[in-house]
Design an enzyme around this catalytic site. Structure first.
Site, PDB file in Angstrom:
ATOM      1  N   THR A 126     -19.093 -51.733   7.927  1.00 54.70           N
ATOM      2  CA  THR A 126     -20.494 -51.919   8.325  1.00 54.70           C
ATOM      3  C   THR A 126     -20.982 -50.935   9.399  1.00 54.70           C
ATOM      4  OG1 THR A 126     -20.511 -54.227   7.730  1.00 54.70           O
ATOM      5  CG2 THR A 126     -22.067 -53.577   9.421  1.00 54.70           C
ATOM      6  N   LYS A 137     -26.659 -58.836  12.588  1.00 53.59           N
ATOM      7  CA  LYS A 137     -25.507 -58.233  13.281  1.00 53.59           C
ATOM      8  C   LYS A 137     -25.985 -57.264  14.356  1.00 53.59           C
ATOM      9  CE  LYS A 137     -22.384 -58.217   9.283  1.00 53.59           C
ATOM     10  NZ  LYS A 137     -21.609 -57.391   8.360  1.00 53.59           N
TER      11      LYS A 137
HETATM   12 ZN   LIG Z   1     -18.314 -56.740   5.354  1.00 55.04          ZN
END
Ligand SMILES: [Zn+2]
Length: 555
Positions: free
Chosen positions: A89, A171
């Site tokens: 990510t 996130k």
């Molecule tokens: Zn992931």
């Protein structure tokens, strides 16, 4: 000969005169733009863990205003790949926005081992800043570990800091890294409190509109709805049966099946919204509100909103790409996307905004699903042989604790111990590589500093090299077979390899100055920032290695 030459010269003169006349005519008509043409707003959307094939896998069931509109009104670079490993990510978000690779932008993983500090470093950690908007540690974050500028930084520079940049994601890393170093704000979700937060890197207090929005506790409202399938469950023909032993169960649930009783979590566990489609909905709710309250795209100086939808990743990890949960999450995201496009049309105006959608990485199928269908895949537990290797090296080279860490498919050797023992570093690496190559579940192993001279195929060499940062990476790289990943779990899946299921991502542009179309030429994630720089007429980011997608920019 001479006559021919003269004739040719005469022809040349005639030609150049006519070209000059044409140029003169164009200038005299004054049909060049008086100002640089730019959109009012750029919206970048990263869908966490969206494999390219999801564009078409669920196409027939998408609405006309969401993914279908994007594909048909937009320009799709169908063969866009991540040019490095590990495909995680943080690396994906950093790479899209810096147009660069981990070797250069420094974001080599979600976390990595720091031999000096003798601990793992998180990509967005920053102990010098504090949380804004809650009392937890979730806001001690900034982009300081990212070593190059982003396209969003370049927009700030190009507009002399008049164009606004805002990042939004569940996130922290999905918000902070895209928003860059010079962002006006970045907001992320604090699962401990159910509120959107930021850090003192950006501000000393949340704006009133964010505080007011937090008071609404939208997560609780979505928990009240529970999670049932959007359509009758027997219509989910693109997925395996709902109840499979290789799907992860949510906390408090007996089986990994619909309907998921989200009311269990109301007022108690705000983290749980992340692994439901509502995690994307609350993200886009905040994105729309930020456009309204911060007046994004309302004047002639372009702004940039960087949004990342992370719920897809949590759902994918837990249930896998072939689950009813994944299909339902994309069908619901499609509805959210339609609403988001309609909102942009209404507030910024169709043709006034440039939108792009991509992904930070894809995902492997769940190993249990693969073996159920006689397809290659599985997990590899590297800890027993890493331990044995350490013992063997201790015996042969007299170096204790020679392996500091195994992370991101890399072994970090303990340089201090090797030095203290006056042992041969190169000989230890050769020994380790030869040992690892023989282990079950390891296809190949390589001394990362000697990748170029190895026998690895070119695409793997390129991926490892682009992912290798001398200050932050390990010493030895371990390659697992296709379909395999490191772990011991029996449910769910992950990503991180160079293989296409992890690295083939959507890359679609829509809106301002975009002609509908597609190309099957190979492009890379790093081309997105270069394409934006070309279209917006701004400088490319400081470590950019990508090239504009010229099929789209027509240049
Ligand atoms: Zn992931």
């Amino acid at each position: 000969m001479k006559r021919t030459y003269l004739l040719f010269s005469a022809l040349l003169i005639t030609c150049s005169v006519s070209v000059a006349q044409k140029k003169k005519a164009a200038v005299s008509k004054n049909n060049f733009p008086a100002t640089v043409k730019r959109p009012k707003l750029v919206v970048g959307m990263v869908i966490d863990q969206m494999r390219w094939d999801y564009l078409y896998r669920y196409y027939n069931r998408y609405s006309n205003g969401g993914f279908k509109r994007l594909i048909n009104e937009g320009f799709s670079a169908e063969n866009t790949f991540i040019p490095y490993t590990p495909s995680y990510t943080a690396c994906g978000h950093a790479s899209i926005y810096t147009g660069s690779v981990p070797a250069i932008n420094g974001i080599i993983g979600n976390d990595w081992y720091d031999p000096q500090a003798k601990r793992n470093v998180y990509c967005a950690e920053d102990s010098t800043v504090a949380t804004v908007g809650s009392n937890t540690m979730a806001g001690k974050m900034s982009p300081k570990n990212m070593l190059t500028t982003t396209i969003t930084d370049e927009l700030r520079l190009a507009t002399n800091f008049q164009g606004k940049v805002i990042g939004i994601s569940l996130k922290d890393r999905g918000s902070i890294l895209p928003a860059g170093h010079a962002a006006n704000a970045a907001y992320w979700y604090d699962g401990g409190t159910g509120d959107w937060i930021s850090s003192t890197y950006y501000m000393t207090d949340l704006p009133k509109w964010v505080k007011d929005h937090n008071k609404e506790k939208l997560a609780d409202q979505y928990f009240d709805k529970n999670w049932s399938t959007l359509y009758p469950i027997d219509t989910y023909t693109q997925s395996t049966a709902d109840n499979k032993p290789y799907e992860g169960k949510a906390r408090g649930e007996e089986t990994p099946t619909f309907p998921h009783p989200l009311k269990l979590y109301k007022g108690k566990n705000y983290d749980m919204i992340k692994s439901t489609p509502y995690g994307n909905t609350i993200t886009l709710d905040l994105a729309k509100l930020s456009i309204e309250k911060e007046n994004l795209g309302q004047d002639d100086i372009m702004d940039f909103l960087a949004v990342s939808c992370s719920a897809t990743d949590y759902v994918g990890h837990q249930y896998g790409p072939n689950s009813v949960e994944a299909e339902d999450t994309y069908l619901r995201l499609d509805k959210d996307l339609e609403e988001f496009f309609n909102y942009l049309d209404k507030t910024v105006g169709k043709g006034n905004y440039l939108f792009f959608l991509s992904a930070d990485h894809g995902a492997a199928h769940v190993p249990g699903f693969m073996s159920e269908n006689k397809l290659p895949g599985g997990t590899v537990d590297d800890s027993p042989f890493v331990k044995e290797l350490s013992t063997l090296i201790a015996g042969k080279f007299n170096v204790k604790n020679v392996i500091s860490r195994s992370a991101n498919n890399q072994l970090y050797l303990n340089h201090q111990s090797i030095e203290d023992a006056k042992a041969d570093y190169e000989a230890i690496k050769i020994f380790a590589v030869n040992y690892l190559k023989k282990q079950n579940g390891i296809t190949d192993a390589v001394d990362i500093s000697k990748v170029a001279s190895s026998t690895l195929p070119e695409p793997i060499k390129k991926s490892i090299t682009n992912g290798y940062n001398a200050d932050r990476s390990g010493d030895i790289y371990m390659i697992m077979p296709s379909g395999y990943f490191e772990g011991t779990g029996k449910t769910g899946t992950t990503h991180g390899t160079w293989y296409p299921y992890d690295t083939h991502i959507p890359c679609v542009f829509m809106g301002w100055n975009v002609q509908p179309g597609k190309t099957n030429t190979t492009h890379y994630m790093t081309d997105i920032a270069a394409t934006l720089a070309a279209m917006l007429h701004i400088q490319m980011p400081s470590g950019c290695v990508g090239s504009p997608i010229t099929e789209l920019t027509h240049q």
